[in-house]
Design a protein around this motif. Structure first.
Motif, PDB file in Angstrom:
ATOM      1  N   GLU A   1      -8.650  -9.556   4.841  1.00 18.36           N
ATOM      2  CA  GLU A   1      -7.230  -9.210   4.817  1.00 18.36           C
ATOM      3  C   GLU A   1      -6.818  -8.532   3.516  1.00 18.36           C
ATOM      4  O   GLU A   1      -5.877  -7.767   3.493  1.00 18.36           O
ATOM      5  CB  GLU A   1      -6.380 -10.466   5.027  1.00 18.36           C
ATOM      6  CG  GLU A   1      -6.526 -11.072   6.408  1.00 18.36           C
ATOM      7  CD  GLU A   1      -5.643 -12.303   6.582  1.00 18.36           C
ATOM      8  OE1 GLU A   1      -5.034 -12.740   5.584  1.00 18.36           O
ATOM      9  OE2 GLU A   1      -5.573 -12.807   7.711  1.00 18.36           O
TER      10      GLU A   1
ATOM     11  N   ARG B   1      -4.726  -4.259   0.012  1.00 24.04           N
ATOM     12  CA  ARG B   1      -3.478  -4.642   0.660  1.00 24.04           C
ATOM     13  C   ARG B   1      -2.366  -4.726  -0.368  1.00 24.04           C
ATOM     14  O   ARG B   1      -2.520  -5.308  -1.438  1.00 24.04           O
ATOM     15  CB  ARG B   1      -3.627  -5.995   1.377  1.00 24.04           C
ATOM     16  CG  ARG B   1      -2.388  -6.349   2.193  1.00 24.04           C
ATOM     17  CD  ARG B   1      -2.633  -7.560   3.045  1.00 24.04           C
ATOM     18  NE  ARG B   1      -2.650  -8.780   2.251  1.00 24.04           N
ATOM     19  CZ  ARG B   1      -2.673  -9.996   2.780  1.00 24.04           C
ATOM     20  NH1 ARG B   1      -2.720 -10.150   4.085  1.00 24.04           N
ATOM     21  NH2 ARG B   1      -2.696 -11.057   2.007  1.00 24.04           N
TER      22      ARG B   1
ATOM     23  N   PHE C   1       2.368  -5.388   6.299  1.00 24.35           N
ATOM     24  CA  PHE C   1       1.480  -5.060   5.192  1.00 24.35           C
ATOM     25  C   PHE C   1       1.144  -3.572   5.194  1.00 24.35           C
ATOM     26  O   PHE C   1       1.024  -2.947   6.235  1.00 24.35           O
ATOM     27  CB  PHE C   1       0.169  -5.860   5.300  1.00 24.35           C
ATOM     28  CG  PHE C   1       0.358  -7.330   5.095  1.00 24.35           C
ATOM     29  CD1 PHE C   1       0.471  -7.856   3.822  1.00 24.35           C
ATOM     30  CD2 PHE C   1       0.426  -8.192   6.169  1.00 24.35           C
ATOM     31  CE1 PHE C   1       0.650  -9.215   3.615  1.00 24.35           C
ATOM     32  CE2 PHE C   1       0.597  -9.556   5.992  1.00 24.35           C
ATOM     33  CZ  PHE C   1       0.704 -10.065   4.712  1.00 24.35           C
TER      34      PHE C   1
ATOM     35  N   TYR D   1      -1.453  -0.666   2.909  1.00 24.88           N
ATOM     36  CA  TYR D   1      -2.648  -0.611   2.069  1.00 24.88           C
ATOM     37  C   TYR D   1      -2.593   0.611   1.166  1.00 24.88           C
ATOM     38  O   TYR D   1      -2.138   1.674   1.579  1.00 24.88           O
ATOM     39  CB  TYR D   1      -3.907  -0.559   2.946  1.00 24.88           C
ATOM     40  CG  TYR D   1      -4.210  -1.867   3.641  1.00 24.88           C
ATOM     41  CD1 TYR D   1      -5.107  -2.781   3.102  1.00 24.88           C
ATOM     42  CD2 TYR D   1      -3.572  -2.202   4.834  1.00 24.88           C
ATOM     43  CE1 TYR D   1      -5.382  -3.976   3.734  1.00 24.88           C
ATOM     44  CE2 TYR D   1      -3.839  -3.410   5.473  1.00 24.88           C
ATOM     45  CZ  TYR D   1      -4.745  -4.287   4.910  1.00 24.88           C
ATOM     46  OH  TYR D   1      -5.004  -5.481   5.529  1.00 24.88           O
TER      47      TYR D   1
END
Length: 200
Positions: free
Chosen positions: A84, A96, A108, A110
């Motif tokens: 994750e 992330r 989320f 990235y």
């Protein structure tokens, strides 16, 4: 710094065959039909029913268990595939970002970090991989950099041929204390595989 050096020396000794627990009366043999393993006397064997593989657990204490999966689809413990905190896409590493709340839900995103070279991946991976021999099988030993927050596990890619496929083996636990991790590594090294599971 000294603590890290001592931890490294301890892991090297465990991997090289040093028996951390010298008294064999502190352990007992668990027989899971297809393999045996020596574990601390307080650990308990738990049988589970799997659908396409042979699975089970060993209870360490009220909060922690060691889980195993013997079959065609056993988890290979590839951190990059099940992560994750970062992802790898098109040869690049993305970290992330802090979650943003959109309509009451966390979303989320990235951010690009760097190319996915082995050196750059070592910086973001939470685990270290060692290659050891268990009962004559080449075995991947996965240890988290911080035992209390991660995995301690092994994976064997090929135990027995099963038709056009093969049986694999994974055994792992999470968030162990240093003492529990040492005991589990010793238990891994005691594994003896007996016979292939019967196919339906």
């Amino acid at each position: 710094m000294i603590k890290n050096i001592l931890r490294f020396i301890l892991i090297v000794l465990l991997l090289s065959g040093f028996n951390y627990r010298c008294n064999p009366s502190d352990t007992k043999l668990l027989d899971f039909e297809y393999f045996t393993i020596n574990v601390p006397k307080a650990w308990e064997q738990i049988k589970l029913k799997g659908e396409d593989s042979y699975v089970g657990e060993i209870k360490i204490d009220a909060d922690k268990v060691v889980y195993f999966d013997l079959g065609r689809y056993s988890n290979a413990l590839n951190e990059d595939d099940d992560q994750e905190d970062y992802m790898i896409e098109n040869g690049n590493i993305y970290l992330r970002d802090t979650p943003k709340v959109v309509k009451g839900k966390s979303a989320f995103s990235y951010k690009y970090l760097d190319t996915a070279t082995e050196a750059n991946l070592k910086k973001v991976r939470q685990n270290k991989i060692y290659w050891i021999n268990i009962d004559g099988y080449k075995t991947k030993l996965v240890l988290s950099k911080q035992s209390s927050n991660g995995i301690t596990g092994i994976y064997i890619d090929s135990l027995w041929n099963a038709g056009n496929s093969r049986d694999r083996f994974m055994m792992s636990s999470y968030r162990l204390t240093e003492a529990q991790r040492e005991e589990l590594i010793s238990a891994f090294k005691s594994l003896k595989f007996c016979k292939a599971p019967k196919r339906k």
